[in-house]
Design a protein around this motif. Sequence first.
Motif, PDB file in Angstrom:
ATOM      1  N   VAL B  57      30.684  40.662  43.493  1.00  0.00           N
ATOM      2  CA  VAL B  57      31.438  40.951  44.708  1.00  0.00           C
ATOM      3  C   VAL B  57      32.617  39.999  44.785  1.00  0.00           C
ATOM      4  N   VAL B  58      33.798  40.558  44.987  1.00  0.00           N
ATOM      5  CA  VAL B  58      35.010  39.744  45.025  1.00  0.00           C
ATOM      6  C   VAL B  58      35.828  40.038  46.276  1.00  0.00           C
ATOM      7  N   GLU B  59      36.665  39.069  46.591  1.00  0.00           N
ATOM      8  CA  GLU B  59      37.628  39.230  47.670  1.00  0.00           C
ATOM      9  C   GLU B  59      38.986  38.940  47.034  1.00  0.00           C
ATOM     10  N   VAL B  60      39.819  39.962  46.952  1.00  0.00           N
ATOM     11  CA  VAL B  60      41.091  39.830  46.247  1.00  0.00           C
ATOM     12  C   VAL B  60      42.240  39.929  47.248  1.00  0.00           C
ATOM     13  N   THR B  61      43.033  38.884  47.326  1.00  0.00           N
ATOM     14  CA  THR B  61      44.252  38.952  48.132  1.00  0.00           C
ATOM     15  C   THR B  61      45.307  39.648  47.287  1.00  0.00           C
ATOM     16  N   VAL B  62      45.994  40.627  47.873  1.00  0.00           N
ATOM     17  CA  VAL B  62      46.907  41.441  47.063  1.00  0.00           C
ATOM     18  C   VAL B  62      48.307  41.514  47.672  1.00  0.00           C
ATOM     19  N   ASP B  63      49.238  41.749  46.788  1.00  0.00           N
ATOM     20  CA  ASP B  63      50.609  42.082  47.166  1.00  0.00           C
ATOM     21  C   ASP B  63      50.735  43.589  46.987  1.00  0.00           C
ATOM     22  N   GLU B  64      51.010  44.302  48.065  1.00  0.00           N
ATOM     23  CA  GLU B  64      50.986  45.778  48.035  1.00  0.00           C
ATOM     24  C   GLU B  64      52.373  46.364  47.764  1.00  0.00           C
ATOM     25  N   SER B  65      53.337  45.543  47.400  1.00  0.00           N
ATOM     26  CA  SER B  65      54.712  46.058  47.319  1.00  0.00           C
ATOM     27  C   SER B  65      54.973  46.919  46.095  1.00  0.00           C
ATOM     28  N   ASP B  67      53.575  49.611  42.679  1.00  0.00           N
ATOM     29  CA  ASP B  67      52.835  50.874  42.566  1.00  0.00           C
ATOM     30  C   ASP B  67      51.350  50.645  42.806  1.00  0.00           C
ATOM     31  N   LEU B  68      50.848  49.599  42.188  1.00  0.00           N
ATOM     32  CA  LEU B  68      49.441  49.245  42.362  1.00  0.00           C
ATOM     33  C   LEU B  68      49.371  47.902  43.074  1.00  0.00           C
ATOM     34  N   PRO B  69      48.343  47.671  43.866  1.00  0.00           N
ATOM     35  CA  PRO B  69      48.190  46.337  44.459  1.00  0.00           C
ATOM     36  C   PRO B  69      48.077  45.280  43.345  1.00  0.00           C
ATOM     37  N   ARG B  70      48.749  44.149  43.543  1.00  0.00           N
ATOM     38  CA  ARG B  70      48.745  43.076  42.544  1.00  0.00           C
ATOM     39  C   ARG B  70      48.019  41.867  43.129  1.00  0.00           C
ATOM     40  N   ALA B  71      47.038  41.381  42.380  1.00  0.00           N
ATOM     41  CA  ALA B  71      46.244  40.255  42.883  1.00  0.00           C
ATOM     42  C   ALA B  71      47.088  38.989  42.947  1.00  0.00           C
ATOM     43  N   THR B  72      47.003  38.290  44.092  1.00  0.00           N
ATOM     44  CA  THR B  72      47.645  36.973  44.178  1.00  0.00           C
ATOM     45  C   THR B  72      46.604  35.873  44.276  1.00  0.00           C
ATOM     46  N   ALA B  73      45.380  36.244  44.614  1.00  0.00           N
ATOM     47  CA  ALA B  73      44.268  35.283  44.636  1.00  0.00           C
ATOM     48  C   ALA B  73      42.968  36.071  44.516  1.00  0.00           C
ATOM     49  N   LEU B  74      41.971  35.456  43.942  1.00  0.00           N
ATOM     50  CA  LEU B  74      40.686  36.141  43.771  1.00  0.00           C
ATOM     51  C   LEU B  74      39.546  35.158  44.022  1.00  0.00           C
ATOM     52  N   ARG B  75      38.634  35.549  44.878  1.00  0.00           N
ATOM     53  CA  ARG B  75      37.480  34.700  45.182  1.00  0.00           C
ATOM     54  C   ARG B  75      36.216  35.484  44.837  1.00  0.00           C
ATOM     55  N   VAL B  76      35.311  34.850  44.097  1.00  0.00           N
ATOM     56  CA  VAL B  76      34.030  35.495  43.792  1.00  0.00           C
ATOM     57  C   VAL B  76      33.066  35.179  44.931  1.00  0.00           C
ATOM     58  N   VAL B  77      32.661  36.217  45.645  1.00  0.00           N
ATOM     59  CA  VAL B  77      31.762  36.039  46.795  1.00  0.00           C
ATOM     60  C   VAL B  77      30.315  36.000  46.331  1.00  0.00           C
ATOM     61  N   SER B  78      29.986  36.842  45.348  1.00  0.00           N
ATOM     62  CA  SER B  78      28.604  36.914  44.864  1.00  0.00           C
ATOM     63  C   SER B  78      28.656  37.335  43.409  1.00  0.00           C
ATOM     64  N   GLU B  79      28.222  36.428  42.539  1.00  0.00           N
ATOM     65  CA  GLU B  79      28.303  36.701  41.102  1.00  0.00           C
ATOM     66  C   GLU B  79      27.072  37.479  40.672  1.00  0.00           C
ATOM     67  N   ALA B  80      27.290  38.563  39.919  1.00  0.00           N
ATOM     68  CA  ALA B  80      26.168  39.411  39.493  1.00  0.00           C
ATOM     69  C   ALA B  80      25.618  38.960  38.150  1.00  0.00           C
ATOM     70  N   LEU B  81      24.304  38.983  38.023  1.00  0.00           N
ATOM     71  CA  LEU B  81      23.680  38.808  36.705  1.00  0.00           C
ATOM     72  C   LEU B  81      24.037  40.035  35.854  1.00  0.00           C
ATOM     73  N   PRO B  82      23.953  39.891  34.530  1.00  0.00           N
ATOM     74  CA  PRO B  82      24.215  41.064  33.669  1.00  0.00           C
ATOM     75  C   PRO B  82      23.223  42.180  34.021  1.00  0.00           C
ATOM     76  N   LEU B  83      23.761  43.382  34.224  1.00  0.00           N
ATOM     77  CA  LEU B  83      22.927  44.509  34.674  1.00  0.00           C
ATOM     78  C   LEU B  83      21.984  44.985  33.567  1.00  0.00           C
ATOM     79  N   PRO B  84      20.739  45.294  33.918  1.00  0.00           N
ATOM     80  CA  PRO B  84      19.805  45.843  32.921  1.00  0.00           C
ATOM     81  C   PRO B  84      19.995  47.340  32.688  1.00  0.00           C
ATOM     82  N   VAL B  85      20.924  47.970  33.393  1.00  0.00           N
ATOM     83  CA  VAL B  85      21.150  49.413  33.233  1.00  0.00           C
ATOM     84  C   VAL B  85      22.651  49.662  33.098  1.00  0.00           C
ATOM     85  N   ASP B  86      23.003  50.842  32.579  1.00  0.00           N
ATOM     86  CA  ASP B  86      24.400  51.209  32.438  1.00  0.00           C
ATOM     87  C   ASP B  86      24.783  52.137  33.585  1.00  0.00           C
TER      88      ASP B  86
END
Lengths: 410, 410
Positions: B57-65, B67-86
């Motif tokens: 889970v991430v919180e990404v601060t973006v610049d929306e100016s 075509d696509l939002p561009r990340a200016t900062a990124l915070r990891v709120v909750s890091e996931a373990l490697p998933l056992p399923v695809d």
Amino acid sequence: MAITQPTDVIRGWIEEIRPARDGGGRTELLVRGGGTVHTITAEPALLPADGLSAQSVVEVTVDESGDLPRATALRVVSEALPLPVDLRNPDLTDLDHRHLHIRSRQLRASATLRHHVQKYVREFLDAQGCHLVQTPILTSASSVSSGAVFQVPYYGGQTASLPQSNWMYADAMVSALERVYTFGPTFRREDDADGIHLVEIWQVSADFAWATYQDLMAIEEEMLRHVAIRLRDEHADVYALAGLPMDHLDAITKPFARISYADSVTLLRDLGHDFTYGADYTKEQSDAISSTFDRPYFITGFPKELKNFWFPVNEDGTTPTSDLFAHTGQGEIIGGGERAHQAEEMIAGLRRRGYDLAKFEWLVDIRRYGCTPHAGFSMGFDRLVAMYLGAEDIRNAVLFPRVPHEAIKP
Amino acid sequence: MAITQPTDVIRGWIEEIRPARDGGGRTELLVRGGGTVHTITAEPALLPADGLSAQSVVEVTVDESGDLPRATALRVVSEALPLPVDLRNPDLTDLDHRHLHIRSRQLRASATLRHHVQKYVREFLDAQGCHLVQTPILTSASSVSSGAVFQVPYYGGQTASLPQSNWMYADAMVSALERVYTFGPTFRREDDADGIHLVEIWQVSADFAWATYQDLMAIEEEMLRHVAIRLRDEHADVYALAGLPMDHLDAITKPFARISYADSVTLLRDLGHDFTYGADYTKEQSDAISSTFDRPYFITGFPKELKNFWFPVNEDGTTPTSDLFAHTGQGEIIGGGERAHQAEEMIAGLRRRGYDLAKFEWLVDIRRYGCTPHAGFSMGFDRLVAMYLGAEDIRNAVLFPRVPHEAIKP
């Protein structure tokens, strides 16, 4: 609509036959049908010679040109035996005759208002972007672990439990859909037959990604106000037909009161109750607190002793929780708060409360694989309806209630 | 809404991290959140040095100016373990990992469409003047009497049953509210694990005063068409995100086919099946009939041998009934017909099927005290959703399915 009704025919159940108010020897038939009660004048000669019993189903051809529809022909579709109960003054605690009492004005109003309350609750939550999810009834783990669980023999020698709450599936779905709610039955093997406890409880559990317990209070208050305003403004006719007062609805449209658990302890002691910080309220104590409020109220920040494994614990031993209580005698309507969203936090909670970790491993997994902070509430839907009805006894809010220690009827 | 989102922040779960399509050494983050999947460009230096796992889970601060939002900062709120399923290619028959598979695009689409289907079904029935009633789960009498019933130890040495259908409470409520429906869980201790049977079934039972079985067919057809049109016109995005085809929806908007049971016997014999009039179809026979239709179809006028005690019997041994079948492999979706509305008729039905009269005395009472002719249907909601999803396996229409003979997970 596929079912076409003849335009000059009124069909339904006879509620009453009485002399016409304008005299003249005619009678008035009160016929329940088409969602209302029709008053039809009739020459006595149109009625069957051997009388017409209440609840008989009739089809009356009418002339609509006067003030009241006037019967021109009457056919008895289904003749009723003499009723063993008085539907004009029903004993709603008599569950032996519930299948007949559902025809009373009181229970028809109750069922109608209940229909509208669930509709407005969903309407509100849908507008918040919530998804309604149907959650399992046969579970491998109930959620309260108090022993008051119904168990069901399942395939292969397994034992299933009936859920005491459906919060855990809502909680899990947050990681897929962000905002979700359930609306389904839950089960408590209760001992208290005190007018606010049932064995079968319809519950709404809602859960919101990123929400705090303060957000949750705002949502709950807005939701209950939304329903109260809709009922007050659109359904006065239903209240009126059953002779139900509506004054209590106004209080639900005002800002709810809020006090902390700590302040409730002070309040109780001021009211002369001997109360230990960390204890749960008895019914008497809860009623004492309620008597000081003229509107629904929140109590916030319950100590960890009172809250289950899925709530995080603050440094001072309190929890980011809030419960909503009715001002009209139904006790706690909603319990909610922030969820432990980190795996270690939830494992600590499970250990603290002595739960079998294996049974809740899947909920811990939800936290291991990326979990947002979130908050959720569980609402007792039957108590909610009782609050809107102004019903002292929760049995009046449920069509076929299951009351602790009573037989299953019908 | 109480939960305020910062306007320049995108919060959610990492679905994928990939090189940006426009090159330039940037990466693209696919972030699931706010009911959609955002594509955000980011300089690799913004990502954690030790990588970022899917589902974190991430919180990404973006610049929306751009075509696509561009990340200016990124915070990891909750890091996931490697998933056992695809999650990009989930095995939806694997119920051990259901609590993680619910995050897949397929099950999120399924849950979202299920939410909409129940909403549109209710919307339709509400517009018919029906009241939604919540019916008991702990009953004193199940309704099918086939032995495939779950039993629950209750107070005072009683045994409660879990309902196999909720039709009987809807039927009873007709005499109070005229038009009603239920939406709740029912239970079948099934043996068939064939992709269309479940142990827990959410069921809609609707009942209409004065309706005939022909009225009922018109209502059912109109209801299913209403839902199909809403899904087709308003939710193509949900189908697209999960890669689900929508062609099968068009057939549901056309007039449904109708044949009599007698004609189905002729049809089956023409198709080379050895079939006795009065028998029920095997799955193979049912599939053979379905293969001759390009749209949902009704079979009407089942013989009395195939219909339970609450259906009246015509002089020729047929019943005023109609069942609705899917054209897409889910078998019977709805069963319905006129109800025996006279006490003697229902008592005869109970005797004919060998039921304990005492257990259904209350339903006979409903008829003794003034009862309209009426008709009702019971719809398997999970199969209905599977039909709209075009899902071959009913497990794909249910978040946490209970499958015959499998363990309860989660």
